[in-house]
Design an enzyme around this catalytic site. Structure first.
Site, mmCIF file in Angstrom:
data_model
loop_
_atom_site.group_PDB
_atom_site.id
_atom_site.type_symbol
_atom_site.label_atom_id
_atom_site.label_comp_id
_atom_site.label_asym_id
_atom_site.label_seq_id
_atom_site.Cartn_x
_atom_site.Cartn_y
_atom_site.Cartn_z
ATOM 1 N N VAL A 120 15.645 17.590 19.287
ATOM 2 C CA VAL A 120 14.887 17.257 20.494
ATOM 3 C C VAL A 120 15.756 16.441 21.446
ATOM 4 C CG1 VAL A 120 12.805 16.168 21.410
ATOM 5 C CG2 VAL A 120 12.739 17.273 19.164
ATOM 6 N N CYS A 121 16.104 15.242 21.016
ATOM 7 C CA CYS A 121 16.776 14.291 21.902
ATOM 8 C C CYS A 121 18.238 14.606 22.143
ATOM 9 C CB CYS A 121 16.641 12.875 21.339
ATOM 10 S SG CYS A 121 14.937 12.396 21.017
ATOM 11 N N ILE A 122 18.838 15.466 21.297
ATOM 12 C CA ILE A 122 20.226 15.854 21.509
ATOM 13 C C ILE A 122 20.322 17.274 22.073
ATOM 14 C CG2 ILE A 122 22.524 16.063 20.455
ATOM 15 C CD1 ILE A 122 21.372 13.202 20.609
#
Length: 216
Positions: A120-122
């Site tokens: 998600v965040c990467i």
């Protein structure tokens, strides 16, 4: 074709990239299963101290720090003492205007990413930055996800899009790259001794037992 003693253009150097550390926070850590918390914190510390020591342009960002996700790992904020953090509402860091303003202010076209969760965040900033023409590297063992499958598929997806995977220790040693660089030698071996696992123990042994030095 003639070989020359010069580094390849895809190798990182301290001044050619921006390191973005994303959402190393308690709430995301609780569900991270692809890497244990001890290794995750150690690797986050390793790359943070490496970046700070080599003067790498770095951005620290969190999501909903006060209301939900908790503070960023102390291993990171201690290395970057006094540096402001960008807190977001967006899961994709690349959709946060303040972060992107800082990316543009720094002006580097090569981005190195690490954080939670990989999928998600990467993936979000990696795919977004690649589409906008940036070179993206991902420090795979300083990222984590809810399962090994989730982490591996996220890495696959980014690599397929053109991201370049690497590891924490590789990041440190790529910034040093020549043991004859005496101005950063002690710092590099010091970081390795503290956070470099068995490699660090080997350095301690060699230096203690017979005063070894890689640069001589």
């Amino acid at each position: 074709m003639t070989a020359t003693p010069t580094p390849g253009s895809q190798l990182l150097s301290p001044k050619d990239h921006t390191l973005i550390l994303i959402d190393f926070q308690s709430q995301m850590s609780f569900a991270t299963k692809s890497i244990d918390a001890v290794n995750l914190r150690n690797n986050a510390a390793l790359i943070s101290h490496a970046a700070k020591g080599f003067g790498v342009s770095s951005i620290l960002t969190t999501v909903a720090e006060k209301s939900f996700s908790g503070p960023m790992f102390a291993e990171i904020t201690d290395a970057f003492a006094g540096q402001a953090l960008f807190d977001r509402t967006s899961m994709n860091t690349w959709e946060d205007a303040a972060v992107i303003e800082e990316v543009n202010r720094i002006g580097k076209t090569r981005i190195v990413l690490a954080g939670l969760w990989t999928g998600v965040c990467i993936v979000g900033p990696a795919l977004s930055a690649i589409e906008q023409g940036f070179e993206v590297y991902v420090i795979a063992d300083a990222c984590g996800d809810v399962s090994e499958e989730a982490h591996d598929r996220a890495m696959d997806r980014m690599v397929q899009a053109g991201a370049r995977p690497m590891t924490s220790l590789q990041y440190l040693l790529e910034l040093q790259r020549d043991w004859a660089r005496t101005e950063t030698y002690d710092m590099t071996t010091g970081i390795a001794k503290t956070y470099g696992g068995a490699y660090g123990l080997g350095i301690i042994y060699a230096k203690t037992m017979f005063g070894a030095s890689e640069g001589h």
